[in-house]
Design a protein around this motif. Structure first.
Motif, PDB file in Angstrom:
ATOM      1  N   UNK A   1     -10.827  10.093  25.708  1.00 38.96           N
ATOM      2  CA  UNK A   1     -11.843  11.043  26.265  1.00 38.96           C
ATOM      3  C   UNK A   1     -11.615  12.252  27.062  1.00 38.96           C
ATOM      4  N   UNK A   2     -11.628  13.329  26.913  1.00 42.10           N
ATOM      5  CA  UNK A   2     -10.938  14.420  27.544  1.00 42.10           C
ATOM      6  C   UNK A   2     -11.766  14.999  28.445  1.00 42.10           C
ATOM      7  N   UNK A   3     -11.561  14.938  29.727  1.00 39.81           N
ATOM      8  CA  UNK A   3     -12.514  15.572  30.448  1.00 39.81           C
ATOM      9  C   UNK A   3     -11.611  15.778  31.962  1.00 39.81           C
ATOM     10  N   UNK A   4     -11.547  16.968  32.498  1.00 39.51           N
ATOM     11  CA  UNK A   4     -10.987  17.309  33.701  1.00 39.51           C
ATOM     12  C   UNK A   4     -10.849  16.396  34.530  1.00 39.51           C
ATOM     13  N   UNK A   5      -9.990  15.798  35.183  1.00 38.73           N
ATOM     14  CA  UNK A   5      -9.718  14.698  36.044  1.00 38.73           C
ATOM     15  C   UNK A   5      -9.791  14.978  37.607  1.00 38.73           C
ATOM     16  N   UNK A   6      -9.688  16.366  37.861  1.00 43.03           N
ATOM     17  CA  UNK A   6      -9.661  16.788  39.274  1.00 43.03           C
ATOM     18  C   UNK A   6     -10.725  18.053  39.233  1.00 43.03           C
ATOM     19  N   UNK A   7     -11.408  18.325  40.457  1.00 39.68           N
ATOM     20  CA  UNK A   7     -12.114  19.386  40.536  1.00 39.68           C
ATOM     21  C   UNK A   7     -11.697  20.770  40.079  1.00 39.68           C
ATOM     22  N   UNK A   8     -12.336  21.410  39.627  1.00 38.76           N
ATOM     23  CA  UNK A   8     -11.752  23.041  39.177  1.00 38.76           C
ATOM     24  C   UNK A   8     -12.178  24.101  40.139  1.00 38.76           C
ATOM     25  N   UNK A   9     -11.448  24.727  40.334  1.00 38.00           N
ATOM     26  CA  UNK A   9     -11.730  26.021  41.298  1.00 38.00           C
ATOM     27  C   UNK A   9     -12.175  27.103  40.502  1.00 38.00           C
ATOM     28  N   UNK A  10     -13.316  27.424  40.368  1.00 33.36           N
ATOM     29  CA  UNK A  10     -13.818  28.246  39.693  1.00 33.36           C
ATOM     30  C   UNK A  10     -13.495  29.833  39.965  1.00 33.36           C
TER      31      UNK A  10
ATOM     32  N   UNK B   1     -11.112  -5.869  40.472  1.00 33.65           N
ATOM     33  CA  UNK B   1      -9.917  -6.115  39.334  1.00 33.65           C
ATOM     34  C   UNK B   1     -10.371  -6.054  37.948  1.00 33.65           C
ATOM     35  N   UNK B   2     -11.945  -6.192  37.939  1.00 37.86           N
ATOM     36  CA  UNK B   2     -12.354  -6.371  36.533  1.00 37.86           C
ATOM     37  C   UNK B   2     -12.803  -4.743  36.410  1.00 37.86           C
ATOM     38  N   UNK B   3     -12.720  -4.019  37.037  1.00 36.56           N
ATOM     39  CA  UNK B   3     -13.323  -2.481  36.564  1.00 36.56           C
ATOM     40  C   UNK B   3     -12.302  -1.724  36.144  1.00 36.56           C
ATOM     41  N   UNK B   4     -11.632  -1.995  34.834  1.00 39.09           N
ATOM     42  CA  UNK B   4     -10.723  -1.356  34.181  1.00 39.09           C
ATOM     43  C   UNK B   4     -10.906  -1.149  32.847  1.00 39.09           C
ATOM     44  N   UNK B   5     -10.471  -0.218  31.939  1.00 38.57           N
ATOM     45  CA  UNK B   5     -10.477  -0.264  30.661  1.00 38.57           C
ATOM     46  C   UNK B   5     -10.258  -1.476  30.120  1.00 38.57           C
ATOM     47  N   UNK B   6     -11.122  -1.894  28.753  1.00 39.04           N
ATOM     48  CA  UNK B   6     -10.837  -2.901  27.994  1.00 39.04           C
ATOM     49  C   UNK B   6     -11.467  -4.112  28.461  1.00 39.04           C
ATOM     50  N   UNK B   7     -12.078  -4.170  29.509  1.00 35.46           N
ATOM     51  CA  UNK B   7     -12.745  -5.352  30.069  1.00 35.46           C
ATOM     52  C   UNK B   7     -14.129  -5.343  29.283  1.00 35.46           C
TER      53      UNK B   7
ATOM     54  N   UNK C   1     -19.371  -4.852  24.512  1.00 32.16           N
ATOM     55  CA  UNK C   1     -18.428  -3.856  24.352  1.00 32.16           C
ATOM     56  C   UNK C   1     -17.388  -3.759  25.433  1.00 32.16           C
ATOM     57  N   UNK C   2     -16.759  -2.665  25.601  1.00 40.96           N
ATOM     58  CA  UNK C   2     -15.517  -2.491  26.793  1.00 40.96           C
ATOM     59  C   UNK C   2     -15.742  -1.341  27.346  1.00 40.96           C
ATOM     60  N   UNK C   3     -15.217  -1.429  28.427  1.00 39.13           N
ATOM     61  CA  UNK C   3     -15.362  -0.279  29.315  1.00 39.13           C
ATOM     62  C   UNK C   3     -13.788   0.602  28.498  1.00 39.13           C
ATOM     63  N   UNK C   4     -14.288   1.785  28.505  1.00 40.21           N
ATOM     64  CA  UNK C   4     -13.455   3.075  27.991  1.00 40.21           C
ATOM     65  C   UNK C   4     -12.883   3.679  29.120  1.00 40.21           C
ATOM     66  N   UNK C   5     -13.829   4.370  29.842  1.00 46.10           N
ATOM     67  CA  UNK C   5     -13.360   5.277  30.858  1.00 46.10           C
ATOM     68  C   UNK C   5     -14.554   5.465  32.031  1.00 46.10           C
ATOM     69  N   UNK C   6     -14.247   6.067  32.986  1.00 45.14           N
ATOM     70  CA  UNK C   6     -15.011   6.330  34.066  1.00 45.14           C
ATOM     71  C   UNK C   6     -15.332   7.914  34.215  1.00 45.14           C
ATOM     72  N   UNK C   7     -16.577   8.119  34.056  1.00 38.06           N
ATOM     73  CA  UNK C   7     -16.886   9.564  34.253  1.00 38.06           C
ATOM     74  C   UNK C   7     -17.776   9.883  35.382  1.00 38.06           C
ATOM     75  N   UNK C   8     -18.065  11.098  35.740  1.00 39.80           N
ATOM     76  CA  UNK C   8     -18.761  11.364  36.695  1.00 39.80           C
ATOM     77  C   UNK C   8     -20.471  11.031  36.504  1.00 39.80           C
TER      78      UNK C   8
END
Length: 176
Positions: free
Chosen positions: A49-58, A136-142, A101-108
């Protein structure tokens, strides 16, 4: 929201972002020179899942501000490519259905959940998960159990409520 365009180095494609006032990306597209496109709402076989991980400076010189209309037009075109999968997903997961299902990723926007069907992505409230889940359960694949509460048509995600994280993970062989 603000909308940016970034033409990368040759061969890197053109990048589009929807960001909030703090520079946090909510949606992203990468149009490659060969005509392919990667969007943040769908899992890519290589980039996940491709999304910028850090804030962008416009204000950075390589970003060009674009209109919301321009961004939405491109986003809508990409949604059309997945429309058949989206209709299938909604038919498989009607409102009120209990899902696993299972956790994939955390998005905003929340936590993305793989619903164990091709192209079926759910989203649930991350803060609600955090209040009832050991860190400790808040990770991908849980494993996650939840209930379908509706649909996010903008991202083609299944809205999930009453989400609970189980204390076990899916093994690599189960998730590939």
């Amino acid at each position: 929201m603000n909308y940016l365009k970034d033409i990368q180095e040759p061969g890197m494609g053109t990048w589009y972002f929807e960001i909030d006032n703090d520079g946090v990306a909510y949606r992203q597209m990468v149009y490659h020179d060969d005509g392919t496109c990667i969007t943040s709402n769908r899992k890519h076989y290589f980039y996940h899942f491709m999304l910028a991980e850090h804030p962008l400076d416009a204000q950075e010189s390589y970003y060009k501000e674009i209109s919301q209309t321009e961004f939405e037009k491109l986003w809508y075109e990409q949604l059309q490519h997945g429309l058949e999968d989206w209709h299938r997903t909604k038919s498989l997961f009607p409102v009120g259905t209990r899902v696993e299902g299972y956790i994939e990723v955390f998005f905003p926007q929340g936590t993305l959940i793989n619903l164990l069907e091709p192209q079926a992505v759910g989203i649930t409230d991350t803060s609600a998960l955090k209040t009832e889940t050991p860190a400790e359960w808040l990770y991908p694949r849980y494993r996650v159990f939840a209930e379908v509460s509706g649909y996010d048509e903008v991202n083609q995600w299944v809205l999930l409520t009453r989400s609970k994280v189980a204390g076990s993970q899916y093994e690599e062989a189960e998730v590939d």
